[in-house]
Design an enzyme around this catalytic site. Structure first.
Site, PDB file in Angstrom:
ATOM      1  N   GLN A   1       2.266   7.820   4.695  1.00  0.00           N
ATOM      2  CA  GLN A   1       3.321   7.436   3.752  1.00  0.00           C
ATOM      3  C   GLN A   1       3.924   8.624   3.008  1.00  0.00           C
ATOM      4  O   GLN A   1       5.042   8.522   2.510  1.00  0.00           O
ATOM      5  CB  GLN A   1       2.776   6.419   2.742  1.00  0.00           C
ATOM      6  CG  GLN A   1       2.365   5.106   3.389  1.00  0.00           C
ATOM      7  CD  GLN A   1       1.858   4.097   2.391  1.00  0.00           C
ATOM      8  OE1 GLN A   1       0.679   4.094   2.063  1.00  0.00           O
ATOM      9  NE2 GLN A   1       2.730   3.249   1.883  1.00  0.00           N
TER      10      GLN A   1
ATOM     11  N   HIS B   1      -6.422   5.159   6.486  1.00  0.00           N
ATOM     12  CA  HIS B   1      -5.392   4.312   5.867  1.00  0.00           C
ATOM     13  C   HIS B   1      -4.341   3.993   6.940  1.00  0.00           C
ATOM     14  O   HIS B   1      -3.186   4.404   6.833  1.00  0.00           O
ATOM     15  CB  HIS B   1      -4.792   5.010   4.643  1.00  0.00           C
ATOM     16  CG  HIS B   1      -4.060   4.108   3.695  1.00  0.00           C
ATOM     17  ND1 HIS B   1      -4.360   4.021   2.344  1.00  0.00           N
ATOM     18  CD2 HIS B   1      -3.035   3.239   3.887  1.00  0.00           C
ATOM     19  CE1 HIS B   1      -3.538   3.148   1.767  1.00  0.00           C
ATOM     20  NE2 HIS B   1      -2.724   2.666   2.670  1.00  0.00           N
TER      21      HIS B   1
ATOM     22  N   ASN C   1      -9.221   1.486   4.516  1.00  0.00           N
ATOM     23  CA  ASN C   1      -8.312   0.820   3.570  1.00  0.00           C
ATOM     24  C   ASN C   1      -7.878  -0.553   4.069  1.00  0.00           C
ATOM     25  O   ASN C   1      -7.288  -0.669   5.140  1.00  0.00           O
ATOM     26  CB  ASN C   1      -7.061   1.681   3.373  1.00  0.00           C
ATOM     27  CG  ASN C   1      -6.112   1.091   2.346  1.00  0.00           C
ATOM     28  OD1 ASN C   1      -6.440   1.050   1.156  1.00  0.00           O
ATOM     29  ND2 ASN C   1      -4.963   0.606   2.792  1.00  0.00           N
ATOM     30  N   GLU C   2      -8.163  -1.580   3.274  1.00  0.00           N
ATOM     31  CA  GLU C   2      -7.568  -2.910   3.424  1.00  0.00           C
ATOM     32  C   GLU C   2      -7.606  -3.444   4.858  1.00  0.00           C
ATOM     33  O   GLU C   2      -6.567  -3.678   5.479  1.00  0.00           O
ATOM     34  CB  GLU C   2      -6.122  -2.887   2.925  1.00  0.00           C
ATOM     35  CG  GLU C   2      -6.009  -2.503   1.461  1.00  0.00           C
ATOM     36  CD  GLU C   2      -4.580  -2.622   0.937  1.00  0.00           C
ATOM     37  OE1 GLU C   2      -3.656  -2.860   1.720  1.00  0.00           O
ATOM     38  OE2 GLU C   2      -4.405  -2.491  -0.282  1.00  0.00           O
TER      39      GLU C   2
ATOM     40  N   TYR D   1      -3.154  -6.117  -6.913  1.00  0.00           N
ATOM     41  CA  TYR D   1      -1.795  -5.986  -7.444  1.00  0.00           C
ATOM     42  C   TYR D   1      -1.349  -7.191  -8.247  1.00  0.00           C
ATOM     43  O   TYR D   1      -0.569  -7.080  -9.170  1.00  0.00           O
ATOM     44  CB  TYR D   1      -0.806  -5.808  -6.283  1.00  0.00           C
ATOM     45  CG  TYR D   1      -0.807  -4.445  -5.651  1.00  0.00           C
ATOM     46  CD1 TYR D   1      -1.781  -4.089  -4.726  1.00  0.00           C
ATOM     47  CD2 TYR D   1       0.181  -3.524  -5.966  1.00  0.00           C
ATOM     48  CE1 TYR D   1      -1.771  -2.840  -4.128  1.00  0.00           C
ATOM     49  CE2 TYR D   1       0.206  -2.269  -5.369  1.00  0.00           C
ATOM     50  CZ  TYR D   1      -0.771  -1.924  -4.458  1.00  0.00           C
ATOM     51  OH  TYR D   1      -0.755  -0.689  -3.876  1.00  0.00           O
TER      52      TYR D   1
ATOM     53  N   GLU E   1      -5.949   0.455  -6.180  1.00  0.00           N
ATOM     54  CA  GLU E   1      -4.482   0.482  -6.122  1.00  0.00           C
ATOM     55  C   GLU E   1      -3.997  -0.620  -7.030  1.00  0.00           C
ATOM     56  O   GLU E   1      -4.524  -1.737  -7.004  1.00  0.00           O
ATOM     57  CB  GLU E   1      -3.940   0.188  -4.711  1.00  0.00           C
ATOM     58  CG  GLU E   1      -4.094   1.309  -3.710  1.00  0.00           C
ATOM     59  CD  GLU E   1      -3.478   0.948  -2.348  1.00  0.00           C
ATOM     60  OE1 GLU E   1      -2.547   0.117  -2.286  1.00  0.00           O
ATOM     61  OE2 GLU E   1      -3.964   1.491  -1.342  1.00  0.00           O
TER      62      GLU E   1
ATOM     63  N   TRP F   1      -0.794   2.951  -7.814  1.00  0.00           N
ATOM     64  CA  TRP F   1      -0.035   3.088  -6.582  1.00  0.00           C
ATOM     65  C   TRP F   1       1.426   3.022  -6.960  1.00  0.00           C
ATOM     66  O   TRP F   1       1.887   1.963  -7.374  1.00  0.00           O
ATOM     67  CB  TRP F   1      -0.379   1.992  -5.568  1.00  0.00           C
ATOM     68  CG  TRP F   1       0.352   2.260  -4.288  1.00  0.00           C
ATOM     69  CD1 TRP F   1       1.623   1.865  -3.959  1.00  0.00           C
ATOM     70  CD2 TRP F   1      -0.119   3.055  -3.203  1.00  0.00           C
ATOM     71  NE1 TRP F   1       1.968   2.375  -2.739  1.00  0.00           N
ATOM     72  CE2 TRP F   1       0.933   3.102  -2.251  1.00  0.00           C
ATOM     73  CE3 TRP F   1      -1.313   3.745  -2.941  1.00  0.00           C
ATOM     74  CZ2 TRP F   1       0.811   3.808  -1.046  1.00  0.00           C
ATOM     75  CZ3 TRP F   1      -1.413   4.432  -1.745  1.00  0.00           C
ATOM     76  CH2 TRP F   1      -0.374   4.454  -0.811  1.00  0.00           C
TER      77      TRP F   1
ATOM     78  N   GLU G   1       7.099   2.770   2.521  1.00  0.00           N
ATOM     79  CA  GLU G   1       6.401   1.504   2.253  1.00  0.00           C
ATOM     80  C   GLU G   1       6.243   0.728   3.569  1.00  0.00           C
ATOM     81  O   GLU G   1       6.714  -0.393   3.719  1.00  0.00           O
ATOM     82  CB  GLU G   1       7.166   0.731   1.167  1.00  0.00           C
ATOM     83  CG  GLU G   1       6.593  -0.616   0.768  1.00  0.00           C
ATOM     84  CD  GLU G   1       5.113  -0.642   0.398  1.00  0.00           C
ATOM     85  OE1 GLU G   1       4.559   0.393   0.016  1.00  0.00           O
ATOM     86  OE2 GLU G   1       4.517  -1.707   0.528  1.00  0.00           O
ATOM     87  N   TRP G   2       5.599   1.382   4.548  1.00  0.00           N
ATOM     88  CA  TRP G   2       5.262   0.771   5.836  1.00  0.00           C
ATOM     89  C   TRP G   2       6.455   0.016   6.423  1.00  0.00           C
ATOM     90  O   TRP G   2       7.524   0.582   6.533  1.00  0.00           O
ATOM     91  CB  TRP G   2       4.011  -0.119   5.702  1.00  0.00           C
ATOM     92  CG  TRP G   2       2.833   0.627   5.174  1.00  0.00           C
ATOM     93  CD1 TRP G   2       2.225   0.461   3.964  1.00  0.00           C
ATOM     94  CD2 TRP G   2       2.118   1.709   5.813  1.00  0.00           C
ATOM     95  NE1 TRP G   2       1.186   1.348   3.818  1.00  0.00           N
ATOM     96  CE2 TRP G   2       1.092   2.110   4.932  1.00  0.00           C
ATOM     97  CE3 TRP G   2       2.220   2.372   7.053  1.00  0.00           C
ATOM     98  CZ2 TRP G   2       0.196   3.142   5.237  1.00  0.00           C
ATOM     99  CZ3 TRP G   2       1.331   3.398   7.356  1.00  0.00           C
ATOM    100  CH2 TRP G   2       0.341   3.765   6.459  1.00  0.00           C
TER     101      TRP G   2
ATOM    102  N   PHE H   1       7.365   2.134  -5.055  1.00  0.00           N
ATOM    103  CA  PHE H   1       6.214   1.879  -5.917  1.00  0.00           C
ATOM    104  C   PHE H   1       5.868   3.086  -6.794  1.00  0.00           C
ATOM    105  O   PHE H   1       4.873   3.069  -7.502  1.00  0.00           O
ATOM    106  CB  PHE H   1       4.992   1.542  -5.061  1.00  0.00           C
ATOM    107  CG  PHE H   1       4.878   0.090  -4.678  1.00  0.00           C
ATOM    108  CD1 PHE H   1       4.155  -0.787  -5.465  1.00  0.00           C
ATOM    109  CD2 PHE H   1       5.504  -0.397  -3.538  1.00  0.00           C
ATOM    110  CE1 PHE H   1       4.036  -2.127  -5.119  1.00  0.00           C
ATOM    111  CE2 PHE H   1       5.390  -1.734  -3.183  1.00  0.00           C
ATOM    112  CZ  PHE H   1       4.657  -2.603  -3.980  1.00  0.00           C
TER     113      PHE H   1
END
Ligand code: GBH
Length: 482
Positions: free
Chosen positions: A26, A128, A173-174, A305, A385, A435, A442-443, A451
């Site tokens: 990113q 990530h 990550n996630e 978030y 985040e 974040w 942003e992907w 952000f």
């Protein structure tokens, strides 16, 4: 939420770390520099039309690969304590395994050393989402059991190199996002024979095995390191007091956080509801594997978030298994945002680019209590985040108004006050990472969804602090124990 006066019983403990976060693809750019191999995101952004809706790529991004010294100096000047970044696996191992690229190791040596020079705590994520392309093409990436050994070998290189300088580590990550939310388009990578509905669970299984190995590698190098994976998900608010909605809430916890947190924090195995609803897809752990996985997270590192209202799906819970889509979320529950009823501080004026996210900080204390009570993380909870995309920021034409971001500023202010409340009620929160360090790719949403607590002019690569950057540190200036 009206601002509240300083409450004398509130404080952040002295060693609370507050930082900012970013991730390699990113922010780094420099995708062909110094021996970096390709990752799946090079293909997704360049070759798959509209996978990134704007067809933008991470080729240059924020040029962080070349401007990291300036970036670290800027956050140090702001008074930030920690910088969280991810390593590009395909820089370190251009083919995912085998030959190590020394130039990449020296690059990250310098990123870490620069942090230490500025008294910034470096926090490092190994993965990530930017999987080395070669691993995707040779065995299907996270769908292949080979990934477990390859990730372990990568982790050995990383921990042997930096365990003496970096204390805070995040492995992966996630996983619910890359295992289920961002399915890879068919036809661009090696085909898999695993049925689409099963893929998230095979991916997640390999994630847990790979994570556990990396955790044990880290501990064998230095047993005092803090090592965790990162989960994500909003707080789950029961939409009505019906028992159907109560059950939907429990399914939502299990299918988001519990999928990875139960095995690592509780008993080495998947939550019972996951086994019930997706038993046909879920691989089993052996008793040995369960013992190997149990206890492999030192803190609960959660990207938290927002909050969601949860309710039972209209068609009944049969939908859990009858849904034929690839999606991770097997329709075991529905989520909704109740703009019209003023539940959210930000209603219909929220950023249309991020419909999943509202400023819903009132629920943060309940969220933190739930995590502590359910998973009992020994080293506490970190919000690894949190942030919000300021509505319509991308449409503002003049720099001055971009830099005034009241929605983001109040989000950080109110969220941190909610953490202070939770701390005063005995929840052990150890750190927060905003974040993001600055606007970035942003992907699938491209650069238009922003952000950052800093704005970056992508033509000149100049950085500017937004008002929220100051708001974020100000709360700590007021409430951090001296
Ligand atoms: C994080 O994911 C990521 O770790 C980070 O890289 C990213 O930049 C940041 O959030 C901000 O988004 O569009 O309705 O299909 C947060 C979890 C999961 C939230 C995927 C958005 C897509 C929802 N994200 N989800 S939707």
């Amino acid at each position: 939420v009206p601002l509240q006066a300083k409450n004398e019983s509130w404080s952040f403990p002295k060693d609370f770390w507050y930082g900012v976060a970013g991730a390699a693809y990113q922010i780094e750019g420099a995708v062909k520099a110094e021996g970096r191999g390709p990752s799946i995101w090079d293909v997704l952004s360049h070759r798959v039309p509209s996978y990134v809706i704007t067809n933008e790529t991470g080729d240059v991004a924020d040029n962080n690969y070349y401007q990291y010294k300036e970036d670290i100096a800027r956050i140090a000047a702001l008074g930030i304590k920690a910088y969280s970044f991810s390593l590009s696996w395909s820089r370190i191992l251009p083919f995912g395994s085998g030959q190590v690229n020394e130039e990449a190791l020296r690059h990250y040596d310098d990123v870490i050393d620069t942090c230490l020079q500025y008294n910034i705590i470096p926090q490092v994520t190994l993965y990530h989402w930017d999987l080395p392309l070669y691993l995707q093409n040779s065995y299907g990436g996270w769908l292949g059991s080979e990934i477990v050994d390859d990730f372990t070998a990568y982790a050995e290189i990383v921990f042997n190199r930096w365990a003496s300088k970096v204390h805070h580590w995040f492995t992966i990550n996630e996983p619910i996002v890359f295992c289920g939310f961002y399915p890879l388009p068919v036809g661009f990578f090696k085909n898999t024979t695993i049925p689409p509905k099963q893929q998230p669970y095979v991916c997640g299984h390999n994630v847990l095995l790979a994570h556990a190995n990396a955790y044990h590698v880290a501990k064998s190098v230095n047993s005092s390191l803090s090592v965790s994976f990162k989960t994500n998900g909003g707080y789950k608010i029961q939409r009505t007091n019906s028992s159907a909605d109560a059950q939907a809430v429990q399914r939502a916890w299990d299918f988001q956080e519990g999928w990875f947190a139960n095995p690592t924090f509780i008993n080495g195995d998947y939550p019972p509801l996951l086994k019930d609803y997706v038993s046909t897809f879920l691989p089993n752990f052996t008793e040995e594997q369960k013992a190997h996985i149990n206890g492999t997270a030192d803190i609960f590192a959660h990207d938290a978030y927002t909050s969601d209202f949860i309710m039972a799906p209209d068609s009944g819970i049969d939908a859990c298994t009858s849904n034929s889509s690839h999606s991770l979320y097997p329709q075991c529950y529905n989520t909704t945002k109740l703009y019209a009823n003023n539940y959210w501080a930000i209603g219909p004026a929220g950023d249309p680019g991020t419909p999943w996210l509202n400023k819903a900080t009132d629920w943060v204390p309940a969220f933190l209590h739930y995590m502590q009570d359910t998973w009992k993380p020994k080293g506490g909870i970190a919000i690894t985040e949190f942030g919000i995309s300021e509505p319509y920021e991308e449409l503002r034409k003049d720099l001055a108004s971009i830099l005034i971001d009241p929605i983001r500023s109040s989000y950080y202010h109110d969220y941190l006050q909610a953490i202070l409340i939770a701390l005063s009620e005995g929840v052990n929160v150890v750190g927060t990472l905003a974040w993001s360090i600055y606007d970035n790719l942003e992907w699938t949403s491209g650069y238009g969804v922003k952000f950052g607590i800093q704005y970056v002019n992508l033509t000149t690569q100049e950085r500017y602090f937004k008002a929220s950057a100051f708001e974020y540190v100000n709360v700590f200036n007021v409430y951090l124990e001296k």
